[in-house]
Every structure is written in structure tokens, then in C-alpha cells.
Enzyme design. Sequence first.
Site, short mmCIF file in Angstrom:
data_model
loop_
_atom_site.label_atom_id
_atom_site.label_comp_id
_atom_site.label_asym_id
_atom_site.label_seq_id
_atom_site.Cartn_x
_atom_site.Cartn_y
_atom_site.Cartn_z
N HIS A 1 31.28 -48.04 -27.47
CA HIS A 1 31.78 -47.52 -28.74
C HIS A 1 30.82 -46.44 -29.24
O HIS A 1 29.62 -46.68 -29.42
CB HIS A 1 31.85 -48.69 -29.73
CG HIS A 1 32.43 -48.36 -31.06
ND1 HIS A 1 33.79 -48.36 -31.31
CD2 HIS A 1 31.84 -48.04 -32.23
CE1 HIS A 1 34.00 -48.07 -32.58
NE2 HIS A 1 32.84 -47.86 -33.16
N ASP B 1 30.05 -43.81 -32.24
CA ASP B 1 30.34 -43.51 -33.64
C ASP B 1 29.97 -42.06 -33.94
O ASP B 1 28.79 -41.71 -34.02
CB ASP B 1 29.54 -44.44 -34.55
CG ASP B 1 30.06 -45.86 -34.48
OD1 ASP B 1 31.24 -46.08 -34.80
OD2 ASP B 1 29.28 -46.76 -34.10
N ASP C 1 35.39 -53.68 -36.61
CA ASP C 1 34.14 -52.93 -36.48
C ASP C 1 33.33 -53.08 -37.76
O ASP C 1 33.78 -52.67 -38.84
CB ASP C 1 34.49 -51.45 -36.22
CG ASP C 1 33.25 -50.58 -36.04
OD1 ASP C 1 32.13 -51.11 -35.96
OD2 ASP C 1 33.44 -49.34 -35.96
N GLY C 2 32.13 -53.66 -37.61
CA GLY C 2 31.21 -53.78 -38.73
C GLY C 2 30.82 -55.23 -38.99
O GLY C 2 31.67 -56.05 -39.33
N GLY C 3 29.55 -55.53 -38.77
CA GLY C 3 29.06 -56.88 -39.05
C GLY C 3 29.59 -57.93 -38.08
O GLY C 3 29.52 -59.12 -38.39
N SER D 1 24.47 -53.89 -33.86
CA SER D 1 23.18 -54.60 -33.96
C SER D 1 23.20 -55.94 -33.23
O SER D 1 22.18 -56.36 -32.68
CB SER D 1 22.78 -54.78 -35.42
OG SER D 1 23.87 -55.16 -36.21
C1 DX5 Z 1 29.74 -48.31 -38.78
C2 DX5 Z 1 30.17 -48.06 -37.36
C3 DX5 Z 1 29.98 -49.24 -36.48
C4 DX5 Z 1 28.55 -49.73 -36.37
C5 DX5 Z 1 28.63 -51.22 -36.37
O1 DX5 Z 1 30.29 -47.36 -39.62
O2 DX5 Z 1 31.53 -47.70 -37.29
O3 DX5 Z 1 30.54 -49.03 -35.19
O4 DX5 Z 1 27.88 -49.31 -35.22
O5 DX5 Z 1 27.35 -51.74 -36.41
P1 DX5 Z 1 27.09 -53.29 -36.64
O6 DX5 Z 1 27.78 -54.02 -35.52
O7 DX5 Z 1 25.62 -53.40 -36.59
O8 DX5 Z 1 27.68 -53.64 -37.97
ZN ZN Z 2 32.42 -47.66 -35.24
#
Ligand code: DX5
Ligand code: ZN
Length: 218
Positions: A31, A33, A173-175, A196
Site C-alpha cells: 500500500h 500512500d 485503512d487506518g489503525g 504501524s
Molecule cells: C493514513 C494512510 C494509511 C496509513 C495507515 O492516511 O492512508 O495507509 O499508512 O497507517 P496505520 O496502519 O499506522 O494507521
Molecule cells: Zn492509505
Amino acid sequence: MAVQISPSILSADFARLADEAARVPNADWLHVDVMDNHFVPNLTLGLPVVEALLKATATPIDCHLMIEDPDRWAPAYAEAGAGSVTIHAEAAKAPVRTLRQLRSLGARAGLALNPATAVEPYEDILGEVDMLLLMTVEPGFGGQRFLDVVLPKIRRTRALIERHGGQIWLQVDGGVAPDTIERCAEAGADVFVAGSAVYGAADPSVAIDRLRALASSA
Ligand code: DX5
Ligand code: ZN
């Protein structure tokens, strides 16, 4: 529903992206970003880096474009060879045209929705979409806390997808981490982005196996 894991390189070491890609051989996607400091308050990377990554890894690239004017910029990512290109509904002015263009260039066409954006207004264009991405944090940064408020929308989106033939992938996507992924899977997500939770782990590939097992058994 086959579970897919798409580790986000946002949490990887940007000076060693090829090596970081090689650390996740069990990933279904990488992925990427793309942030432009306008649509979101952060700046990451763009097309030249994606082109370099495409040469450096055999893992398909899942481009998440958090940028203004995706109608103008998204097709180039498909032309470069990204397997999936996702544009934000909030930023696209001509989503049908752009999604069709992405498909015609051989990419899977993705449509992303921020936490406060409803999915229902997009029902009529689901035929143009290969993947819906539901943001489970406000976009822009890795390492944020998962937003439980999005869970009802994941359920409603899964129901919509089933009414439309069940072919569209549902990405979150996110957390997304070991303590949240089961809730997402149970609500109907099948493609899981994790930044993360993968690259913050001692062994990213072990983290992927764990996330996959948790999502598969939910
Ligand atoms: C945030 C991005 C995500 C990010 C997620 O705006 O779109 O793809 O990398 O990161 P984690 O998994 O740490 O929340
Ligand atoms: Zn993303």
C-alpha cells in the site's frame, strides 16, 4: 471472502524502500500512500517513487491517492503499472470518468471515503468500482487510533456490495492492528491496510501472518 493484507510503506524506512518491500513477501499488496499536502496536511511521495518501487518489487502496488485533482493525476499511476489505484470521493470531480480510465489502463479502480463521508450517494456508480476503501482514521498520518464510529458504515457497505453482486473488495485503512482487525473483518472488510502494525513490528512478515489469521477467523 478471501482476506488480503496490504502493508502500508508509510511506516517503513523511506531510505530503503526496496528492502522494506522485500521484508513482506507474504503481503498481497504494497500500500503506497500518496499525499500532496493539500487534500491532507502531509506530504509523502509521488509518481517517480512509485515507478522506482514497481521496478524493485514483484508485489503488486496498491496506490492510495490522498491528493487534490485525482482526475488529472491518477491515470499516470495506472499507466506506470500500479495494480490498484484508489481516488478519494471527496476530491474527484469526475469520478466515473476517472474510474473508467483507470480500468481501461489495466488497473483495479478504487474509491475511498473519509470517515464522515457516506457510502449511499455512491450506490449508482458501484458498477465502476473494483474496491471501496473506507478510512478508519482521518487521512494523513500513520499510527492514529482506529475510529470505531466507522464500523456501522463498514456493515452497510458490505450489505450494499452484496446487493450488487459481491465482487467489489472492501478495504479498511487506518489503525488496523491485532486489537482492531477482527472488528473490521466481522463487519465485512476483506482487504486490510496496516502501516504501524506491520512495519512497527520486529518481524513485519510475522505481523502480516498474525493479522491474516485474526481476520480469517473473525
Ligand atoms: C493514513 C494512510 C494509511 C496509513 C495507515 O492516511 O492512508 O495507509 O499508512 O497507517 P496505520 O496502519 O499506522 O494507521
Ligand atoms: Zn492509505
